[in-house]
Design a protein around this motif. Structure first.
Motif, PDB file in Angstrom:
ATOM      1  N   UNK A   1       8.855  -3.397  10.942  1.00  0.00           N
ATOM      2  CA  UNK A   1       7.131  -4.010  10.422  1.00  0.00           C
ATOM      3  C   UNK A   1       7.850  -3.594   9.001  1.00  0.00           C
ATOM      4  N   UNK A   2       8.169  -4.006   7.966  1.00  0.00           N
ATOM      5  CA  UNK A   2       8.237  -3.989   6.655  1.00  0.00           C
ATOM      6  C   UNK A   2       7.201  -4.359   5.601  1.00  0.00           C
ATOM      7  N   UNK A   3       5.902  -4.538   6.680  1.00  0.00           N
ATOM      8  CA  UNK A   3       4.093  -4.756   5.855  1.00  0.00           C
ATOM      9  C   UNK A   3       3.747  -3.860   5.281  1.00  0.00           C
ATOM     10  N   UNK A   4       2.952  -4.213   3.734  1.00  0.00           N
ATOM     11  CA  UNK A   4       3.139  -3.411   2.459  1.00  0.00           C
ATOM     12  C   UNK A   4       1.060  -3.424   3.410  1.00  0.00           C
ATOM     13  N   UNK A   5       0.176  -2.643   2.058  1.00  0.00           N
ATOM     14  CA  UNK A   5      -0.952  -2.066   2.698  1.00  0.00           C
ATOM     15  C   UNK A   5      -1.028  -2.127   1.121  1.00  0.00           C
ATOM     16  N   UNK A   6      -2.702  -2.234   1.283  1.00  0.00           N
ATOM     17  CA  UNK A   6      -3.096  -1.953  -0.402  1.00  0.00           C
ATOM     18  C   UNK A   6      -4.024  -0.430  -0.906  1.00  0.00           C
ATOM     19  N   UNK A   7      -3.948   0.059   0.428  1.00  0.00           N
ATOM     20  CA  UNK A   7      -4.195   1.252   0.976  1.00  0.00           C
ATOM     21  C   UNK A   7      -3.089   2.449   0.554  1.00  0.00           C
ATOM     22  N   UNK A   8      -2.152   1.900   0.800  1.00  0.00           N
ATOM     23  CA  UNK A   8      -0.577   3.014  -0.262  1.00  0.00           C
ATOM     24  C   UNK A   8      -0.328   2.502  -1.322  1.00  0.00           C
ATOM     25  N   UNK A   9      -0.677   0.908  -1.796  1.00  0.00           N
ATOM     26  CA  UNK A   9      -0.785   0.995  -3.221  1.00  0.00           C
ATOM     27  C   UNK A   9      -1.827   1.820  -4.564  1.00  0.00           C
ATOM     28  N   UNK A  10      -2.895   1.588  -4.213  1.00  0.00           N
ATOM     29  CA  UNK A  10      -3.243   2.389  -4.326  1.00  0.00           C
ATOM     30  C   UNK A  10      -3.077   4.355  -4.646  1.00  0.00           C
ATOM     31  N   UNK A  11      -2.804   4.237  -2.944  1.00  0.00           N
ATOM     32  CA  UNK A  11      -2.495   6.220  -3.109  1.00  0.00           C
ATOM     33  C   UNK A  11      -1.768   6.377  -4.157  1.00  0.00           C
ATOM     34  N   UNK A  12      -0.160   5.613  -4.023  1.00  0.00           N
ATOM     35  CA  UNK A  12       0.509   5.482  -4.492  1.00  0.00           C
ATOM     36  C   UNK A  12       0.869   5.911  -6.613  1.00  0.00           C
ATOM     37  N   UNK A  13      -0.042   4.469  -6.762  1.00  0.00           N
ATOM     38  CA  UNK A  13      -0.298   3.756  -8.386  1.00  0.00           C
ATOM     39  C   UNK A  13      -1.870   5.762  -8.484  1.00  0.00           C
ATOM     40  N   UNK A  14      -2.899   5.432  -7.875  1.00  0.00           N
ATOM     41  CA  UNK A  14      -3.015   6.912  -8.216  1.00  0.00           C
ATOM     42  C   UNK A  14      -2.215   8.848  -8.548  1.00  0.00           C
ATOM     43  N   UNK A  15      -1.568   8.748  -7.684  1.00  0.00           N
ATOM     44  CA  UNK A  15      -0.533   9.781  -7.722  1.00  0.00           C
ATOM     45  C   UNK A  15       0.354   9.649  -8.647  1.00  0.00           C
ATOM     46  N   UNK A  16       1.128   8.536  -9.119  1.00  0.00           N
ATOM     47  CA  UNK A  16       1.917   7.699 -10.283  1.00  0.00           C
ATOM     48  C   UNK A  16       1.040   8.388 -11.807  1.00  0.00           C
ATOM     49  N   UNK A  17       0.296   7.721 -11.760  1.00  0.00           N
ATOM     50  CA  UNK A  17      -0.234   7.934 -13.089  1.00  0.00           C
ATOM     51  C   UNK A  17      -0.922   9.509 -13.414  1.00  0.00           C
ATOM     52  N   UNK A  18      -1.281  10.238 -12.705  1.00  0.00           N
ATOM     53  CA  UNK A  18      -1.331  12.043 -12.564  1.00  0.00           C
ATOM     54  C   UNK A  18      -0.156  12.647 -13.491  1.00  0.00           C
ATOM     55  N   UNK A  19       0.766  11.831 -12.472  1.00  0.00           N
ATOM     56  CA  UNK A  19       2.338  12.310 -12.748  1.00  0.00           C
ATOM     57  C   UNK A  19       2.676  12.174 -14.362  1.00  0.00           C
ATOM     58  N   UNK A  20       2.130  10.421 -15.086  1.00  0.00           N
ATOM     59  CA  UNK A  20       2.155   9.838 -15.890  1.00  0.00           C
ATOM     60  C   UNK A  20       1.352   9.116 -16.512  1.00  0.00           C
ATOM     61  N   UNK A  21       0.798   9.519 -17.157  1.00  0.00           N
ATOM     62  CA  UNK A  21      -0.393   8.774 -17.578  1.00  0.00           C
ATOM     63  C   UNK A  21      -0.252   7.041 -17.968  1.00  0.00           C
ATOM     64  N   UNK A  22       0.451   7.142 -18.231  1.00  0.00           N
ATOM     65  CA  UNK A  22       0.729   5.832 -19.375  1.00  0.00           C
ATOM     66  C   UNK A  22       0.730   4.267 -18.435  1.00  0.00           C
ATOM     67  N   UNK A  23       0.924   4.878 -16.607  1.00  0.00           N
ATOM     68  CA  UNK A  23       0.606   4.301 -15.555  1.00  0.00           C
ATOM     69  C   UNK A  23      -0.592   3.766 -15.186  1.00  0.00           C
TER      70      UNK A  23
END
Length: 358
Positions: free
Chosen positions: A253-275
């Motif tokens: 299954x190669x589907x994506x989901x909004x919860x993962x999108x949000x979690x990855x975005x939040x974690x990435x912004x903690x590392x790089x606030x420009x995101x």
């Protein structure tokens, strides 16, 4: 006499094996079920290193270090043959919050990997020599190099069945016709666990889904790979930043989901606030060829003397490509390999056991 090798699978593992065989004088045909390199080879980030080089079993880290040492010259040769850039970039990697920094630094010193502790953050380690490639462009360059050397690639040609005689595979049947060869290579990635009826499946290889995000910033906002506790950010020269990735045992299954999108975005912004205030321009998932300890199978199939496998590289198919292809070619030719191939054998794969993937 020139041998004819048929490679089933035209991702990075299949293309790199084909290139190595062509460079040794083989005639090579590749069969690909879809487009060349369109599965995990396209979907990954392209870091030319294990994420934590000190955190893996010795067979994996040893193979990775061999590949990393050869990578710049390998890319140069591919680009010269193809006329295309793979965007190889020695951008370095900053590993944040290392659990045991002293042990990690000691491992790097022992294994000849440049590493420096960040003075302002004692638990952070900078690896200045870590490089990356841009996966889709590496695939394009490899495909062009293989073709330039005379390799023939048949896309949208899944292998459907096989014939064999006296312990040797003789023919692979596709919807486009039958293909005969002297030697066969299985390089079908996550699908290596079930390639052909009558061909025993590669042991302990299964798909592991990874979801990733892509952002677009101004060039230069990030100029090194960032890694922290399973999350990585990979900059491209043009300002794109890749963020990944999940490890999900979800079958094919190669589907994506909004919860993962949000979690990855939040974690990435903690590392790089420009995101923080930038929305992803793309969100996708790929299927890695998962294997215990990330250790691939590279060698002969136990049931057929002329069938070989180059699969199960899990997270590191791009990293391990040159060393894996060189080992495979040596084993196919009966030449002495440059290092012990035993950990990558079919039997070794049977003996390994799955744990939570890293």
């Amino acid at each position: 006499m020139t041998e004819h090798s048929l490679v089933i699978g035209a991702g990075v593992s299949g293309l790199s094996a084909a290139l190595a065989l062509l460079q040794r004088g083989d005639r090579v045909t590749l069969l690909e079920r879809g487009e060349a390199g369109a599965e995990s080879s396209w979907a990954g980030g392209g870091i030319v290193s294990p994420l934590l080089p000190w955190d893996y079993a010795e067979p994996l880290s040893g193979l990775a270090l061999r590949s990393m040492a050869a990578y710049a010259d390998w890319i140069t040769a591919i680009e010269a043959l193809s006329g295309e850039s793979a965007e190889y970039w020695r951008c370095g990697m900053l590993v944040r919050e290392v659990d045991e920094p002293e042990a990690a630094l000691a491992w790097c010193a022992t294994h000849g990997l440049a590493a420096q502790r960040e003075p302002s953050h004692p638990s952070d380690i900078r690896l200045p020599d870590i490089a990356q490639v841009r996966n889709p462009r590496l695939v394009n360059a490899l495909r062009a190099a293989v073709t330039r050397l005379g390799g023939v690639i048949h896309t949208h040609s899944p292998a459907l069945s096989m014939t064999a005689q006296a312990g040797r595979m003789t023919t692979v049947q596709t919807a486009q016709g039958a293909f005969s060869a002297d030697r066969f290579v299985i390089a079908t990635g996550a699908w290596s666990g079930s390639v052909l009826p009558g061909l025993p499946a590669a042991p302990n290889i299964r798909p592991i889904r990874g979801q990733m995000l892509l952002f677009k910033l101004e060039p230069g906002v990030l100029d090194t790979i960032l890694y922290r506790q399973g999350l990585y950010l990979i900059p491209r020269h043009d300002g794109h930043v890749l963020v990944g990735s999940t490890l999900e045992d979800a079958g094919f299954d190669k589907s994506t989901d909004e919860a993962t999108r949000s979690r990855l975005h939040t974690a990435a912004a903690e590392l790089l606030p420009a995101l923080a205030d930038v929305q992803p321009v793309q969100h996708w998932a790929g299927l890695r060829p998962g294997s215990p300890d990330n250790i691939p199978i590279i060698g002969r199939h136990p049931d057929f003397e002329n069938v070989f496998i180059n699969a199960g590289h899990f997270r590191y198919g791009v990293t391990l490509a040159p060393a894996s292809a060189a080992l495979l070619a040596a084993l196919m030719e009966g030449s002495p390999p440059a290092f012990d191939p035993t950990p990558f054998s079919w039997q070794a794969a049977i003996d390994r056991r799955w744990t939570l993937p890293r």
